[in-house]
Write a protein that holds these residues in place. Structure first.
Motif, PDB file in Angstrom:
ATOM      1  N   TRP A  87      -6.446   0.979  -2.847  1.00 37.17           N
ATOM      2  CA  TRP A  87      -6.222   2.421  -2.975  1.00 37.17           C
ATOM      3  C   TRP A  87      -7.544   3.137  -3.256  1.00 37.17           C
ATOM      4  O   TRP A  87      -7.848   4.168  -2.647  1.00 37.17           O
ATOM      5  CB  TRP A  87      -5.218   2.730  -4.094  1.00 37.17           C
ATOM      6  CG  TRP A  87      -4.845   4.187  -4.134  1.00 37.17           C
ATOM      7  CD1 TRP A  87      -3.824   4.796  -3.472  1.00 37.17           C
ATOM      8  CD2 TRP A  87      -5.560   5.219  -4.826  1.00 37.17           C
ATOM      9  NE1 TRP A  87      -3.840   6.149  -3.717  1.00 37.17           N
ATOM     10  CE2 TRP A  87      -4.889   6.440  -4.549  1.00 37.17           C
ATOM     11  CE3 TRP A  87      -6.674   5.253  -5.661  1.00 37.17           C
ATOM     12  CZ2 TRP A  87      -5.304   7.663  -5.077  1.00 37.17           C
ATOM     13  CZ3 TRP A  87      -7.102   6.473  -6.170  1.00 37.17           C
ATOM     14  CH2 TRP A  87      -6.417   7.658  -5.882  1.00 37.17           C
ATOM     15  N   ASN A 134      -5.877  -1.319  -8.541  1.00 31.48           N
ATOM     16  CA  ASN A 134      -5.621  -1.367  -7.104  1.00 31.48           C
ATOM     17  C   ASN A 134      -6.902  -1.034  -6.350  1.00 31.48           C
ATOM     18  O   ASN A 134      -7.276   0.130  -6.217  1.00 31.48           O
ATOM     19  CB  ASN A 134      -4.498  -0.407  -6.712  1.00 31.48           C
ATOM     20  CG  ASN A 134      -3.991  -0.683  -5.314  1.00 31.48           C
ATOM     21  OD1 ASN A 134      -4.706  -0.537  -4.340  1.00 31.48           O
ATOM     22  ND2 ASN A 134      -2.734  -1.094  -5.221  1.00 31.48           N
ATOM     23  N   GLU A 169       1.933   9.269  -6.131  1.00 34.81           N
ATOM     24  CA  GLU A 169       2.373  10.641  -5.833  1.00 34.81           C
ATOM     25  C   GLU A 169       3.510  11.071  -6.753  1.00 34.81           C
ATOM     26  O   GLU A 169       3.622  12.248  -7.118  1.00 34.81           O
ATOM     27  CB  GLU A 169       2.815  10.734  -4.374  1.00 34.81           C
ATOM     28  CG  GLU A 169       1.658  10.649  -3.385  1.00 34.81           C
ATOM     29  CD  GLU A 169       2.121  10.556  -1.946  1.00 34.81           C
ATOM     30  OE1 GLU A 169       3.353  10.479  -1.722  1.00 34.81           O
ATOM     31  OE2 GLU A 169       1.260  10.541  -1.035  1.00 34.81           O
ATOM     32  N   LYS A 220      -1.583   8.397 -11.904  1.00 38.88           N
ATOM     33  CA  LYS A 220      -2.467   7.235 -11.806  1.00 38.88           C
ATOM     34  C   LYS A 220      -2.272   6.197 -12.911  1.00 38.88           C
ATOM     35  O   LYS A 220      -2.995   5.202 -12.967  1.00 38.88           O
ATOM     36  CB  LYS A 220      -3.927   7.686 -11.778  1.00 38.88           C
ATOM     37  CG  LYS A 220      -4.311   8.396 -10.498  1.00 38.88           C
ATOM     38  CD  LYS A 220      -5.800   8.663 -10.510  1.00 38.88           C
ATOM     39  CE  LYS A 220      -6.215   9.449  -9.296  1.00 38.88           C
ATOM     40  NZ  LYS A 220      -7.654   9.786  -9.368  1.00 38.88           N
ATOM     41  N   HIS A 234       0.830  -1.207   0.000  1.00 37.18           N
ATOM     42  CA  HIS A 234       0.000   0.000   0.000  1.00 37.18           C
ATOM     43  C   HIS A 234       0.862   1.254   0.000  1.00 37.18           C
ATOM     44  O   HIS A 234       0.574   2.222  -0.723  1.00 37.18           O
ATOM     45  CB  HIS A 234      -0.940  -0.001   1.196  1.00 37.18           C
ATOM     46  CG  HIS A 234      -1.822  -1.216   1.261  1.00 37.18           C
ATOM     47  ND1 HIS A 234      -2.296  -1.842   0.122  1.00 37.18           N
ATOM     48  CD2 HIS A 234      -2.311  -1.928   2.322  1.00 37.18           C
ATOM     49  CE1 HIS A 234      -3.042  -2.884   0.485  1.00 37.18           C
ATOM     50  NE2 HIS A 234      -3.053  -2.948   1.800  1.00 37.18           N
ATOM     51  N   ALA A 235       1.930   1.260   0.796  1.00 31.89           N
ATOM     52  CA  ALA A 235       2.834   2.412   0.817  1.00 31.89           C
ATOM     53  C   ALA A 235       3.546   2.554  -0.528  1.00 31.89           C
ATOM     54  O   ALA A 235       3.752   3.676  -1.017  1.00 31.89           O
ATOM     55  CB  ALA A 235       3.852   2.259   1.942  1.00 31.89           C
ATOM     56  N   SER A 278      -9.518   6.292  -1.212  1.00 36.86           N
ATOM     57  CA  SER A 278      -9.283   7.570  -1.883  1.00 36.86           C
ATOM     58  C   SER A 278     -10.294   8.614  -1.440  1.00 36.86           C
ATOM     59  O   SER A 278     -11.504   8.372  -1.438  1.00 36.86           O
ATOM     60  CB  SER A 278      -9.375   7.388  -3.402  1.00 36.86           C
ATOM     61  OG  SER A 278      -9.347   8.653  -4.039  1.00 36.86           O
ATOM     62  N   THR A 325       2.376   1.656  -3.490  1.00 29.33           N
ATOM     63  CA  THR A 325       1.404   2.205  -4.442  1.00 29.33           C
ATOM     64  C   THR A 325       1.225   3.696  -4.238  1.00 29.33           C
ATOM     65  O   THR A 325       1.218   4.477  -5.201  1.00 29.33           O
ATOM     66  CB  THR A 325       0.047   1.490  -4.290  1.00 29.33           C
ATOM     67  OG1 THR A 325       0.207   0.104  -4.613  1.00 29.33           O
ATOM     68  CG2 THR A 325      -1.014   2.105  -5.191  1.00 29.33           C
ATOM     69  N   GLN A 326       1.087   4.122  -2.985  1.00 25.90           N
ATOM     70  CA  GLN A 326       0.882   5.535  -2.697  1.00 25.90           C
ATOM     71  C   GLN A 326       2.065   6.370  -3.187  1.00 25.90           C
ATOM     72  O   GLN A 326       1.883   7.434  -3.789  1.00 25.90           O
ATOM     73  CB  GLN A 326       0.672   5.750  -1.195  1.00 25.90           C
ATOM     74  CG  GLN A 326       0.315   7.174  -0.806  1.00 25.90           C
ATOM     75  CD  GLN A 326      -0.999   7.638  -1.414  1.00 25.90           C
ATOM     76  OE1 GLN A 326      -1.940   6.864  -1.524  1.00 25.90           O
ATOM     77  NE2 GLN A 326      -1.055   8.906  -1.819  1.00 25.90           N
ATOM     78  N   ARG A 327       3.281   5.885  -2.935  1.00 22.82           N
ATOM     79  CA  ARG A 327       4.481   6.616  -3.389  1.00 22.82           C
ATOM     80  C   ARG A 327       4.527   6.712  -4.906  1.00 22.82           C
ATOM     81  O   ARG A 327       4.839   7.778  -5.466  1.00 22.82           O
ATOM     82  CB  ARG A 327       5.749   5.929  -2.872  1.00 22.82           C
ATOM     83  CG  ARG A 327       7.026   6.654  -3.289  1.00 22.82           C
ATOM     84  CD  ARG A 327       8.273   5.946  -2.818  1.00 22.82           C
ATOM     85  NE  ARG A 327       8.512   4.679  -3.494  1.00 22.82           N
ATOM     86  CZ  ARG A 327       9.030   4.568  -4.719  1.00 22.82           C
ATOM     87  NH1 ARG A 327       9.351   5.655  -5.417  1.00 22.82           N
ATOM     88  NH2 ARG A 327       9.233   3.386  -5.245  1.00 22.82           N
TER      89      ARG A 327
END
Length: 466
Positions: free
Chosen positions: A372, A369, A58, A62, A50-51, A376, A53-55
Motif C-alpha cells: 500500500w 503494509n 477508506e 490508517k 490489496h483490495a 500511495s 486493505t484499500q477498503r
C-alpha cells in the motif's frame, strides 16, 4: 496477561505468541471489523489482499483492526508506521513473535525469528558470508550458472518457472557449494515443500497435507546440513555461503552451535530463492512492457561490459563493475516498488504504544503494509506507472525514508540485499546482451498477491535473439 520473560539483553518478550494475547475489550476503541463467524476476514484477505486493505483504509483509516487467521491484528499503515515498526527505536516490536505463528514449524531460529541482542550477535557472525571475498566468488558462480542456462531461453516460454528453477540451482551452487545434479534436486524439492507449507491453511502435519511435506522436507534438510556442517568444519570451510556460515564465529570467538547453523541456512535459502524469483519476474515483465527502458538498460550494459565478444557471446559482469549499472539499479528498485516480494510484515507489540491517536496494548499482533505504501499518492506521483527515474539521488533524498521498504528496515533489514542486487544485475547482463524481451500487445497477467507475488500464468514472454 501472561508474565513477561527477559532475554539476555533484558528486553521484554513473551515466552510464546499464544501467551499474553489482549482480550477484545483491550482493542475495542480501535475501528475495524470481525468479518464472518470463526474464520473472520481470512478468506476475504486471501482472495484479494490489496483490495481488502484499500477498503479497510477508506472505511476506518490508517489504524484499523481485523480478525483473520485465528486472531485479531491491528494494521498500521503508511511510511510513518513503517518507520515506527521497522526502525523499532524503542524496541517495542518483536519480529520473532510476529513471524512465529507462520514460520516456526518450518524455519525456527532463522534471523527473522530473532530479536535484539541474539539477533544482533548472530547477524554479525553471519555477515562474514557477504564480505567482498565471498561476494566476488558468488559473482563468478552467478555469471557462469546464469550464462549456461539463459543460453537456452530463446523463443516463447513461461518465465516464472524457468527463473525459479535457475534460482534454486544457483543457490545450490553459490549457497551450498554443490554441483547441479540429483543431490541439488532433492534439496530444491525439500525447500519448495517447506515454502508451500509455510502458508498452508492446515497447520498440523497430517498425512498427505502440504504441512506434512514441509515438515518432512525440513527433517531431510536438518539431517543434510547437520552432517555437512561437521564436514565443512573439518575441511576448513570454503567460499560458498554455507561454508562461511559453518565456520562463522561470534564476538567471543566461539563457533555458532551446529543446530543454529542449520536453522540459519534453512531460513536463508527460503528467504532468498522465492523473493529473488519474484523480483526477477516482475523486472522482466516491466522491461517487456516498457521497451524504451529495456533499451536504456541494454545500452548501459553494453557500455559497461563492452557488449558481446567477437564470437557473439555475452561478456560476464565483472564484480568491480556491478556499481556502474546505475540505470539497471534504478529499474530494479522501481520494479521492487511496484511488486514488493514481501507485501506486508507482521510484528508483535511487547509493550503498550501509541500510534495515530490510538493506544495499542502489549501482546497485540500488528502489521505494516508495504504494498500500500509503495502505491500511495502521498509519496509517489502516478504510482501505477513504471518510472525508474523516481530513484535518482535527489528524489530519493527528498522522499520519506520509509516510503520504499522492499527489504524491510532497521535491525532486520535483509542481510542478503546486496547479493540480490548482484544476482539481478548478472541476470540482466546475460539476458539483454542476448535477447529482446517481448510480450503480446496489451498483455497484463493477473498476479497472485500473497504470500510472495507471482504471475498466475507463469509470465508468458518471448526472448528474441539480437
Amino acid at each position: 496477561m501472561a508474565t513477561l520473560a527477559k532475554t539476555d539483553s533484558a528486553e521484554p518478550t513473551f515466552d510464546h505468541w499464544s501467551e499474553g494475547v489482549p482480550n477484545e475489550d483491550a482493542i475495542a476503541h480501535i475501528p475495524g471489523e470481525a468479518g464472518w463467524p470463526v474464520v473472520g476476514n481470512t478468506f476475504k484477505q486471501l482472495a484479494d489482499p490489496h483490495a481488502f486493505t484499500q477498503r479497510m483504509i477508506e472505511t476506518y483509516g490508517k489504524v484499523y483492526k481485523t480478525y483473520a487467521f485465528g486472531g485479531w491484528n491491528v494494521a498500521l499503515i503508511g511510511a510513518d508506521a513503517n518507520e515506527l515498526v521497522l526502525f523499532n527505536k524503542e524496541k517495542i516490536f518483536s519480529s520473532e513473535q510476529g513471524w512465529g505463528p507462520v514460520l516456526d514449524q518450518l524455519f525456527p531460529r532463522g534471523l527473522m525469528l530473532m530479536d535484539f541482542d541474539h539477533h544482533r550477535i548472530d547477524r554479525r557472525a553471519l555477515s562474514i558470508a557477504f564480505k567482498p571475498g565471498p561476494m566476488r566468488h558468488y559473482a563468478g558462480a552467478l555469471n557462469s550458472g546464469i550464462s549456461r542456462e539463459v543460453a537456452n531461453w530463446e523463443g516463447r516460454m513461461e518465465f516464472y518457472p524457468a527463473i525459479k528453477k535457475l534460482t534454486l540451482d544457483l543457490a545450490a551452487d553459490s549457497f551450498i557449494g554443490i554441483p547441479w545434479g540429483p543431490e541439488a534436486e532433492k534439496i530444491n524439492t525439500a525447500f519448495v515443500d517447506m515454502v508451500q507449507a509455510s502458508v498452508a491453511p492446515v497447520r498440523t502435519p497430517l498425512p498427505f497435507t502440504k504441512m506434512k511435506r514441509g515438515v518432512d522436507g525440513r527433517k531431510y534438510l536438518v539431517d543434510y546440513f547437520t552432517a555437512e556442517t561437521h564436514k565443512r568444519r573439518e575441511q576448513g570451510g570454503g567460499q560458498d555461503m554455507f561454508s562461511q556460515f559453518a565456520t562463522a564465529t561470534r564476538e567471543d570467538g566461539s563457533l555458532l552451535p551446529v543446530d543454529e547453523v542449520v536453522d540459519h541456512m534453512n531460513f536463508l535459502m527460503m528467504a532468498a530463492h522465492d523473493t529473488i524469483t519474484s523480483s526477477a519476474t516482475s523486472l522482466v515483465y516491466h522491461l517487456a512492457t516498457n521497451p524504451q527502458w529495456q533499451e536504456k538498460l541494454r545500452e548501459e550494459i553494453f557500455a559497461v561490459t563492452g557488449g558481446p565478444d567477437g564470437s557473439g557471446a555475452p561478456r560476464a559482469l565483472d564484480y568491480g563493475d556491478i556499481g556502474k549499472l546505475e540505470l539497471t539499479d534504478m529499474a530494479f528498485k522501481e520494479s521492487l516498488r511496484m511488486v514488493p516480494p514481501v507485501p506486508s510484515m507482521p510484528r508483535r507489540a511487547l509493550k503498550e504504544f501509541e500510534f495515530g491517536g490510538y493506544k495499542i496494548p502489549a501482546g497485540q499482533m500488528v502489521g505494516i503494509n508495504i504494498h500500500w505504501t509503495h502505491f500511495s499518492e502521498e509519496y509517489w506521483d502516478n504510482p501505477q506507472s513504471f518510472d525508474p527515474m523516481r530513484f535518482t539521488p535527489d528524489l530519493v533524498k527528498a522522499r520519506h525514508k520509509y516510503a520504499w521498504v522492499p527489504f524491510g528496515g532497521g535491525a532486520h533489514m535483509c542481510l542478503g540485499l546486496h547479493f540480490a542486487y548482484m544476482q539481478i544485475k548478472v541476470l540482466m547482463v546475460q539476458l539483454l546482451q542476448r535477447y529482446r524481451i517481448e510480450v503480446s500487445e496489451g498483455y497484463a497477467p493477473e498476479w497472485q498477491a500473497w504470500p510472495i507475488p507471482q504471475p498466475k500464468d507463469g509470465l508468458k514472454v518471448e526472448f528474441k535473439k539480437i
